[in-house]
Scaffold this motif. Structure first.
Motif, mmCIF file in Angstrom:
data_model
loop_
_atom_site.group_PDB
_atom_site.id
_atom_site.type_symbol
_atom_site.label_atom_id
_atom_site.label_comp_id
_atom_site.label_asym_id
_atom_site.label_seq_id
_atom_site.Cartn_x
_atom_site.Cartn_y
_atom_site.Cartn_z
ATOM 1 N N ALA A 124 0.838 -1.201 0.000
ATOM 2 C CA ALA A 124 0.000 0.000 0.000
ATOM 3 C C ALA A 124 0.870 1.248 0.000
ATOM 4 O O ALA A 124 1.957 1.266 0.577
ATOM 5 N N ALA A 125 0.375 2.304 -0.641
ATOM 6 C CA ALA A 125 1.118 3.557 -0.746
ATOM 7 C C ALA A 125 0.159 4.730 -0.606
ATOM 8 O O ALA A 125 -1.067 4.579 -0.691
ATOM 9 N N LEU A 126 0.729 5.902 -0.410
ATOM 10 C CA LEU A 126 -0.021 7.153 -0.311
ATOM 11 C C LEU A 126 0.450 8.093 -1.405
ATOM 12 O O LEU A 126 1.655 8.245 -1.627
ATOM 13 N N ALA A 127 -0.490 8.742 -2.090
ATOM 14 C CA ALA A 127 -0.134 9.655 -3.181
ATOM 15 C C ALA A 127 -0.809 11.003 -2.971
ATOM 16 O O ALA A 127 -2.016 11.153 -3.217
ATOM 17 N N ILE A 128 -0.020 11.969 -2.513
ATOM 18 C CA ILE A 128 -0.536 13.323 -2.301
ATOM 19 C C ILE A 128 0.249 14.337 -3.133
ATOM 20 O O ILE A 128 -0.331 15.120 -3.883
ATOM 21 N N THR A 129 1.580 14.329 -3.007
ATOM 22 C CA THR A 129 2.421 15.346 -3.651
ATOM 23 C C THR A 129 2.263 15.328 -5.171
ATOM 24 O O THR A 129 2.169 14.270 -5.795
ATOM 25 N N GLU A 130 2.263 16.528 -5.744
ATOM 26 C CA GLU A 130 2.113 16.667 -7.190
ATOM 27 C C GLU A 130 3.282 17.447 -7.785
ATOM 28 O O GLU A 130 4.020 18.126 -7.066
ATOM 29 N N PRO A 131 3.451 17.368 -9.120
ATOM 30 C CA PRO A 131 4.555 18.095 -9.760
ATOM 31 C C PRO A 131 4.556 19.578 -9.470
ATOM 32 O O PRO A 131 5.609 20.201 -9.377
ATOM 33 N N GLY A 132 3.381 20.177 -9.273
ATOM 34 C CA GLY A 132 3.316 21.616 -9.061
ATOM 35 C C GLY A 132 3.432 22.053 -7.616
ATOM 36 O O GLY A 132 3.402 23.245 -7.336
ATOM 37 N N GLY A 133 3.537 21.106 -6.669
ATOM 38 C CA GLY A 133 3.616 21.518 -5.276
ATOM 39 C C GLY A 133 3.616 20.333 -4.334
ATOM 40 O O GLY A 133 3.153 19.250 -4.680
ATOM 41 N N GLY A 134 4.156 20.572 -3.128
ATOM 42 C CA GLY A 134 4.243 19.517 -2.137
ATOM 43 C C GLY A 134 3.442 19.832 -0.897
ATOM 44 O O GLY A 134 2.339 19.341 -0.703
ATOM 45 N N SER A 135 3.991 20.707 -0.042
ATOM 46 C CA SER A 135 3.335 20.990 1.235
ATOM 47 C C SER A 135 2.042 21.785 1.084
ATOM 48 O O SER A 135 1.203 21.769 1.983
ATOM 49 N N ASP A 136 1.852 22.461 -0.037
ATOM 50 C CA ASP A 136 0.623 23.235 -0.256
ATOM 51 C C ASP A 136 -0.462 22.295 -0.751
ATOM 52 O O ASP A 136 -0.865 22.310 -1.914
ATOM 53 N N VAL A 137 -0.960 21.468 0.170
ATOM 54 C CA VAL A 137 -1.910 20.426 -0.186
ATOM 55 C C VAL A 137 -3.199 21.008 -0.771
ATOM 56 O O VAL A 137 -3.787 20.438 -1.692
ATOM 57 N N ALA A 138 -3.629 22.136 -0.267
ATOM 58 C CA ALA A 138 -4.894 22.715 -0.721
ATOM 59 C C ALA A 138 -4.855 23.138 -2.184
ATOM 60 O O ALA A 138 -5.901 23.411 -2.777
ATOM 61 N N ALA A 139 -3.669 23.176 -2.779
ATOM 62 C CA ALA A 139 -3.543 23.604 -4.171
ATOM 63 C C ALA A 139 -3.432 22.429 -5.142
ATOM 64 O O ALA A 139 -3.183 22.639 -6.327
ATOM 65 N N LEU A 140 -3.626 21.201 -4.678
ATOM 66 C CA LEU A 140 -3.441 20.070 -5.584
ATOM 67 C C LEU A 140 -4.474 20.088 -6.710
ATOM 68 O O LEU A 140 -5.578 20.615 -6.555
ATOM 69 N N ARG A 141 -4.109 19.469 -7.851
ATOM 70 C CA ARG A 141 -4.891 19.622 -9.070
ATOM 71 C C ARG A 141 -5.417 18.314 -9.654
ATOM 72 O O ARG A 141 -6.189 18.348 -10.620
ATOM 73 N N THR A 142 -4.976 17.186 -9.171
ATOM 74 C CA THR A 142 -5.504 15.928 -9.675
ATOM 75 C C THR A 142 -7.002 15.879 -9.398
ATOM 76 O O THR A 142 -7.445 16.148 -8.278
ATOM 77 N N THR A 143 -7.808 15.544 -10.409
ATOM 78 C CA THR A 143 -9.256 15.627 -10.281
ATOM 79 C C THR A 143 -9.911 14.255 -10.284
ATOM 80 O O THR A 143 -9.384 13.288 -10.839
ATOM 81 N N ALA A 144 -11.067 14.194 -9.658
ATOM 82 C CA ALA A 144 -11.919 13.011 -9.703
ATOM 83 C C ALA A 144 -13.349 13.488 -9.931
ATOM 84 O O ALA A 144 -13.907 14.214 -9.110
ATOM 85 N N ARG A 145 -13.929 13.107 -11.049
ATOM 86 C CA ARG A 145 -15.310 13.501 -11.339
ATOM 87 C C ARG A 145 -16.211 12.269 -11.279
ATOM 88 O O ARG A 145 -15.812 11.159 -11.664
ATOM 89 N N ARG A 146 -17.394 12.455 -10.762
ATOM 90 C CA ARG A 146 -18.346 11.359 -10.630
ATOM 91 C C ARG A 146 -18.957 11.056 -11.990
ATOM 92 O O ARG A 146 -19.401 11.957 -12.708
ATOM 93 N N ASP A 147 -18.972 9.781 -12.360
ATOM 94 C CA ASP A 147 -19.583 9.332 -13.602
ATOM 95 C C ASP A 147 -20.342 8.041 -13.303
ATOM 96 O O ASP A 147 -19.766 6.953 -13.296
ATOM 97 N N GLY A 148 -21.606 8.170 -13.010
ATOM 98 C CA GLY A 148 -22.399 7.011 -12.651
ATOM 99 C C GLY A 148 -21.937 6.413 -11.331
ATOM 100 O O GLY A 148 -21.884 7.090 -10.310
ATOM 101 N N ALA A 149 -21.583 5.142 -11.354
ATOM 102 C CA ALA A 149 -21.161 4.443 -10.147
ATOM 103 C C ALA A 149 -19.665 4.549 -9.909
ATOM 104 O O ALA A 149 -19.149 3.908 -8.989
ATOM 105 N N ASP A 150 -18.976 5.351 -10.722
ATOM 106 C CA ASP A 150 -17.513 5.460 -10.633
ATOM 107 C C ASP A 150 -17.072 6.895 -10.413
ATOM 108 O O ASP A 150 -17.828 7.845 -10.644
#
Length: 408
Positions: A124-150
């Motif tokens: 198991a792993a954790l994925a938070i940090t992004e190419p555009g920033g690390g400690s500024d978690v509130a600025a992360l950009r990876t998105t998840a949009r709801r599409d039916g049951a997924d």
């Protein structure tokens, strides 16, 4: 709170067991594992057989409930006697990847994910940090949009420990429909994937959520990253291109991810402080052994006052860090994890990693030319200091967070 005689016996037993494991099954092989860029997956099974992966998890999920004192004793011994941050980082990456699942996942998801990880069968792993920033978690950009049951996930993560081999990845995403952001550009090391290019969801911390992503999900790709240290810990950049995950893999409520992330950081920072203490002790042990055997100008190094003073300076910092670790752990075990405790965790992480930095530097100096050679613990730990001072929250972030928690 002073530990009882039973607790002290348990601490002694786990320290002795982990010491044997580290000295016999890890330390002799770390050099080869560093060259290979990973350690064998069989090591997860060995650690699981000793009960190490299960410490701190409920019995119903295959775990062993354990105090912070007990878990810290395990971490301390593993770091002191293996001398490898890479082994620690990947072998126990589940301790940052699973807590959100344990605290916020459905019962069905917990049963599907946690037991096989604790048995050493899955990673198991954790994925938070992004190419555009690390400690500024509130600025992360990876998105998840709801599409039916997924949920459909798009974006990138970087510097992910166990990222190449993880079977389950707890991912921080941005959910919701309001607002868009322009993505930064990032050229990944070693030819990795490039820019983010996905629209953002709800802005700020209120738009964050946590989702568990199976490692075999279509659309998930991984690129290995090369590092200054932690060579045997696989570290990756992850790309999510339309990755579909069942909505049942959402951890907690949609939009509740920021609080989950912040709470998870406390445990990670505590563990890193204990690990730093163990590595400092490893440096001291190696420096003392060298000083007792290395002869120069007709006597051993330890006969020289300047060397003895270096060793005493190392012990001063080790002793103060150990006392602080125990005090913070005892508060957590007593249920005191309020703002003042969080501040002390932040300050302790800085103090412990500075102790590690000082001891690594002094050990390499005492070892002289040998300290610059591959194969010594001090050389490896010297290279690994900076990731400990940055990972889980850089020194500067820790100071500012501590100040806020203390009302300064």
């Amino acid at each position: 709170m002073n530990p009882s005689s039973t607790d002290l016996d348990m601490l002694a037993d786990i320290t002795a067991s982990v010491k044997r494991f580290a000295q016999n099954d890890i330390a002799p092989h770390v050099g080869l594992w560093d060259d290979a860029g990973e350690f064998p997956r069989a090591l997860y099974h060995q650690a699981a057989d000793l009960g190490l992966l299960a410490l701190g998890y409920p019995e119903a999920l295959g775990g062993t409930p354990a105090s912070w004192r007990l878990r810290n004793a395990m971490t301390l011994a593993l770091c002191r006697y293996s001398g490898s941050g890479g082994v620690l980082a990947s072998l126990f990456s589940h301790n940052i990847g699973l807590p959100p699942v344990l605290a916020h996942g459905s019962a069905a998801l917990q049963q599907a994910v946690i037991p096989p990880v604790l048995r050493g069968e899955k990673i198991a792993a954790l994925a938070i940090t992004e190419p555009g920033g690390g400690s500024d978690v509130a600025a992360l950009r990876t998105t998840a949009r709801r599409d039916g049951a997924d949920y459909v996930i798009d974006g990138e993560k970087v510097f992910i420990t166990s990222g190449m081999r993880a079977d389950f990845i707890t991912v921080a995403v941005r959910t919701g429909d309001s607002g868009t952001t322009e993505p930064p550009r990032f050229a990944a090391p070693q030819g990795g994937v490039g820019a983010l290019g996905r629209p953002g969801g709800a802005k700020g911390s209120s738009g964050l959520s946590m989702i568990l992503v199976p490692g075999d999900s279509p659309g998930l790709s991984r690129t290995r990253l090369e590092k200054m240290g932690w060579w045997c810990s696989d570290t990756a950049q992850l790309r999510f291109d339309g990755v579909r995950v069942p909505a049942s893999h959402l951890l907690g409520e949609e939009g509740g991810g920021f609080k989950i992330i912040m709470g998870n950081f406390n445990g990670e920072r505590m563990a890193m402080a204990v690990a730093a203490l163990g590595f400092a002790q490893a440096c001291y042990d190696e420096a003392l052994d060298w000083a007792r055997h290395r002869k120069t100008f007709g006597s051993t190094l330890v006969d020289k006052q300047v060397i003895r003073h270096k060793l005493v300076d190392m012990q001063m910092r080790i002793a103060s860090t150990q006392a602080w670790v125990d005090a913070v752990a005892d508060r957590a075990d007593a249920g005191d994890q309020g703002p003042d405790w969080v501040a002390h965790v932040c300050m302790l992480k800085n103090h412990a990693t500075q102790t590690m930095q000082f001891c690594a530097d002094q050990a390499v100096q005492i070892l002289g030319g040998m300290g610059f050679m591959r194969g010594t613990k001090s050389e490896r730990i010297y290279r690994e200091v900076k990731v400990m001072m940055i990972g889980g929250g850089a020194e500067e972030i820790m100071k500012d967070l501590a100040a806020r928690q203390l009302g300064l």
